[in-house]
Design an enzyme around this catalytic site. Structure first.
Site, mmCIF file in Angstrom:
data_model
loop_
_atom_site.group_PDB
_atom_site.id
_atom_site.type_symbol
_atom_site.label_atom_id
_atom_site.label_comp_id
_atom_site.label_asym_id
_atom_site.label_seq_id
_atom_site.Cartn_x
_atom_site.Cartn_y
_atom_site.Cartn_z
ATOM 1 N N LYS A 33 0.820 -1.216 0.000
ATOM 2 C CA LYS A 33 0.000 0.000 0.000
ATOM 3 C C LYS A 33 0.853 1.264 0.000
ATOM 4 O O LYS A 33 0.467 2.271 -0.612
ATOM 5 C CB LYS A 33 -0.968 0.006 1.179
ATOM 6 N N THR A 34 2.023 1.226 0.663
ATOM 7 C CA THR A 34 2.892 2.407 0.685
ATOM 8 C C THR A 34 3.380 2.720 -0.726
ATOM 9 O O THR A 34 3.431 3.887 -1.140
ATOM 10 C CB THR A 34 4.096 2.179 1.618
ATOM 11 N N ASP A 225 -3.765 7.650 4.736
ATOM 12 C CA ASP A 225 -3.264 6.300 5.006
ATOM 13 C C ASP A 225 -3.817 5.813 6.347
ATOM 14 O O ASP A 225 -4.172 6.623 7.213
ATOM 15 C CB ASP A 225 -1.727 6.332 5.049
ATOM 16 N N GLU A 226 -3.880 4.498 6.535
ATOM 17 C CA GLU A 226 -4.344 3.888 7.785
ATOM 18 C C GLU A 226 -5.691 4.466 8.218
ATOM 19 O O GLU A 226 -5.911 4.813 9.380
ATOM 20 C CB GLU A 226 -3.301 4.094 8.909
ATOM 21 N N GLN A 256 -6.779 -4.637 10.328
ATOM 22 C CA GLN A 256 -5.673 -4.132 11.130
ATOM 23 C C GLN A 256 -6.078 -2.909 11.951
ATOM 24 O O GLN A 256 -5.229 -2.100 12.329
ATOM 25 C CB GLN A 256 -4.478 -3.801 10.230
ATOM 26 N N ARG A 614 3.321 -9.723 10.673
ATOM 27 C CA ARG A 614 4.618 -9.017 10.665
ATOM 28 C C ARG A 614 5.726 -9.944 10.160
ATOM 29 O O ARG A 614 6.794 -9.489 9.773
ATOM 30 C CB ARG A 614 5.006 -8.537 12.073
#
Length: 775
Positions: A33-34, A225-226, A256, A614
């Site tokens: 996504k980044t 974002d997020e 998340q 992770r």
């Protein structure tokens, strides 16, 4: 780098090239996504959109800096600098510095951190003569924070009888008055706390339509974002700014969303499509980070949540090893397993410490891990403990620096007015505080008027106060022409703080001096980097950067690789080849505090999903049968999350713990026979007959690992050597549960040193101890 679109898969490319209108990018863990956000911004700029018209809100300032650098490689670094990019708090602090005068705030307002706010609330509680055991400053601040994030101002609080009644029932009827005083004192000091940066931005955009129109016109394209971690206050700011052009792109993953305790509202992302018309939906479902086993194991857990968006995360990566599950007797053995496993993997696979991370639900769990890592001489770093910028000696220097920028900052002034000691005591400071409140001035403004106001101070004290004011004004003059490093270096030398600490002569004193040196190094690096980028290297800019940095942004610059230890919340957004998730036990993870409602439990499950995803190559899931809690050894049950993972993705390093057998705890015979009801019903109730179960009856069997060591059998010379070993958890009729920490002798003379939760360490002769081995 004009071929950047070639680096994207089809789903990513579609999200990048789509230009106008509202859109949501549902981005699974490790789906890039980044990269999509970065290239989308670069693509907008290549399509002729002015970077001054693009607002990008990120999770951390560190992420924003990295994205700007990546964008710079595509469109040029000079143009990338013109982007409005950063966290909610940093971007809106920037707006408030320009527009805060509408609300009566100076452009150089101070940003209070949690420690500053707690100190101020403690002062207010003391001045109001309230019971500090009932009105605990940290809890009061938490309550005020929740008010602000829900846009409950002081006025709104007093207009809400339910809120007032709730505080009255909690024996805190003065909560509203404390809130009012806190807001007033912050305003008088020219200060805002973190929550104010959002609340005051909402106030600014609501009360001043011309300011809202100005920024709506400026931010023609907004990217968030997020988005799943935004709270109500952030949501309203974004809605307001995007309302004119509606070119809003939100990126996030509902799986998340783990910050409800900080006010994050998962409904923001779940309901995004209801807030805008013709929303375009893009799904990034290919995971580039983790092996197939890890991705599928995580999917099998998160699918148990009922509240979620529809997506299916998958990967083309290799199958990889199965997720390894380890059961240990105690948390000490859990720590040793982790340390030994890291050591073995390092040696066998030629790995660096930095490729490993240990994740836990609570900070308190790190102790056993730290002890074990030190035993194996493995370097590690803990995130989330006492931040570098929160250490006393660093706060003292930063308080001096804050006073140069904003002399009305009362918390900074109180901290340094008598440090190093200059004969200005607590009584004098109390008089100044009372007088400042009476005259509705800041303490510094009062000090500048000492010759005009009679505060009943003796001439010696008055001289010391005037000298303090003169020194601060001298520092302010220096700050006008010097960069952040030169000013700080000047202040440290003039105040002689280092010499004051060196008088201590202890190792702690040496460490404090080293920390001050590290602060100077950090500021020097800051000014050099800003100079290279031709950006602001002033003291004011450095202080804002330091105040808004996250724990991970504050990472010490140390080149030596270290194992990372952190809570799962802090691990969000990070990735490691090898991840150990420890403490997977009921009431620990999921937390006993987060199992009262389905929404709380689902958030805990999302937290576990974040932890597992992770890992890139290998994940270890660890739990203990026994764990010390509040000084007592308690039995632990494996976390339900372990049971929710599909078995085919797991490998048990120890025998899987048996499922608990449901037995009758009471013998039904003690109740006698069931009395026959003699009342006859004319029309008996028709009931569907229950089929008799054909399942075999389960007879109660005592656990096989419960071995009773009796007094009569203790004479067997080989018994204790064979059955009791170091690490066993045993039960004693008098002392209760304990862990065997050493053995000496043999046969009938064998002794065991046992650490009991109730009485500490005891040495017992096994022949007479009457011990039961629990595990």
């Amino acid at each position: 780098m004009n071929n950047y679109l070639e680096n994207l898969n089809e789903s990513q490319r579609e999200a990048v090239v789509h230009k106008d209108g509202p859109m949501i990018i549902i981005a699974g863990a490790g789906s890039g996504k980044t990269r999509v956000l970065t290239y989308r911004i670069a693509h907008l700029m290549n399509q002729g959109i002015d970077p001054f018209n693009i607002l990008s809100l990120t999770f951390t300032n560190k992420a924003a800096r990295e994205m700007k650098d990546r964008i710079g490689t595509v469109v040029g670094y000079s143009e990338a600098k013109n982007l409005w990019m950063g966290t909610f708090h940093s971007v809106f602090a920037r707006i408030l510095r320009s527009e805060g005068h509408h609300l009566g705030f100076p452009s150089n307002f101070t940003i209070y951190d949690t420690q500053d706010s707690v100190r101020l609330i403690s002062s207010i509680i003391k001045e109001m003569a309230l019971d500090k055991e009932i009105y605990k400053a940290k809890k009061v601040l938490s309550r005020i924070s929740s008010f602000k994030n829900s846009l409950i101002t002081v006025k709104a609080y007093y207009n809400d009888p339910e809120l007032k009644e709730a505080d009255k029932m909690a024996r805190q009827p003065k909560m509203g008055e404390i809130y009012h005083q806190y807001v007033e004192r912050c305003f008088k000091a020219g200060a805002m706390d973190f929550d104010d940066l959002l609340l005051r931005t909402n106030e600014l955009l609501t009360r001043f339509p011309e300011v809202l129109a100005k920024y709506q016109d400026r931010f023609k394209y907004i990217l968030v974002d997020e988005y799943q971690d935004t709270n109500h206050s952030q949501y309203l700011i974004v809605r307001a700014l995007a309302d004119r052009f509606q070119n809003i792109c939100v990126v996030g993953d509902d799986s998340q969303s783990i910050y409800a305790f900080r006010g994050a509202n998962i409904q923001n992302i779940l309901n995004f499509q209801k807030n805008y018309d013709d929303v375009k939906i893009f799904k990034l479902e290919q995971n580039y980070r983790s092996s197939k086993n890890i991705v599928e194991a995580a999917n099998s857990v998160i699918e148990k949540n009922k509240t979620k968006l529809d997506k299916e995360v998958w990967t083309d990566n290799s199958e990889g090893s199965k997720v390894k599950v380890m059961r240990t007797v105690t948390e000490v053995k859990e720590g040793r397993f982790v340390a030994n496993s890291i050591f073995d993997n390092k040696m066998n696979l030629q790995l660096q410490n930095s490729e490993f991370a240990v994740l836990y639900r609570t900070n308190a769990q790190s102790r056993a891990i730290e002890d074990a890592l030190r035993e194996k001489d493995i370097d590690y770093v803990i995130y989330g403990g006492l931040s570098f910028y929160q250490r006393k000696e660093i706060k003292d220097i930063l308080s001096y620096l804050r006073l140069l920028i904003n002399p009305n900052d009362e918390e900074a002034l109180k901290r340094v007015i008598n440090y190093p000691a200059r004969g200005i005591g607590a009584t004098t400071l109390d008089k100044l505080s009372v007088a400042a409140n009476h005259y509705k001035k800041s303490i510094f403004e009062l000090l500048c008027s000492l010759n005009k106001i009679d505060l009943n101070l003796n001439s010696g004290t008055k001289t010391k106060l005037i000298n303090f004011v003169t020194m601060i004004k001298h520092f302010q003059i220096e700050a006008q022409s010097k960069n952040a490093f030169d000013v700080t270096d000047f202040v440290v030398k003039q105040t002689r703080i280092v010499q004051e600490i060196e008088k201590d002569g202890t190792p702690e004193g040496v460490s404090k001096v080293e920390n001050i040196q590290e602060l100077l190094n950090a500021i020097k690096n800051f000014t050099e980097e800003q100079k290279e980028k031709e950006e602001d290297d002033s003291l004011a800019f450095f202080l804002e950067d330091a105040a808004l940095a996250s724990d991970l942004d504050k990472k010490a610059k140390d080149d030596s690789p270290k194992v990372s230890l952190m809570t799962i919340h802090l691990a969000k957004g990070l990735e490691f080849p090898y991840v150990y998730i420890v403490g997977l036990e009921e009431n620990l993870f999921p937390s006993a505090m987060s199992m009262n409602t389905r929404s709380e439990l689902e958030e805990e499950r999302r937290l576990f999903y974040v932890a597992l995803t992770r890992a890139e190559k290998q994940a270890y899931l660890c739990y203990s049968q026994n764990r010390y809690r509040w000084g007592k050894l308690v039995d632990c049950e494996p976390s339900r999350f372990l049971q929710e993972i599909d078995e085919k993705y797991l490998e048990y390093l120890t025998v899987k713990a048996p499922e608990p057998i449901q037995n009758k705890f009471i013998n039904e015979d003690i109740f006698g026979s069931v009395p026959q009801n003699k009342i006859r019903f004319k029309k008996p109730i028709q009931r569907t007959p229950i089929k008799k179960s054909t399942a075999p009856k389960i007879e109660f069997q005592p656990p096989k690992n419960l071995k009773k060591v009796s007094k009569t059998s203790a004479t067997n010379s080989n018994l204790f050597d064979n059955n009791i070993v170091v690490g066993n958890v045993v039960n004693h009729t008098k002392f209760g549960k304990g862990e065997v920490i050493s053995l000496e002798g043999s046969g009938a003379n064998q002794k065991a040193e046992i650490r009991f939760a109730s009485v500490g360490v005891k040495k017992l002769l096994l022949q007479f101890a009457k011990l039961s081995i629990i595990s």
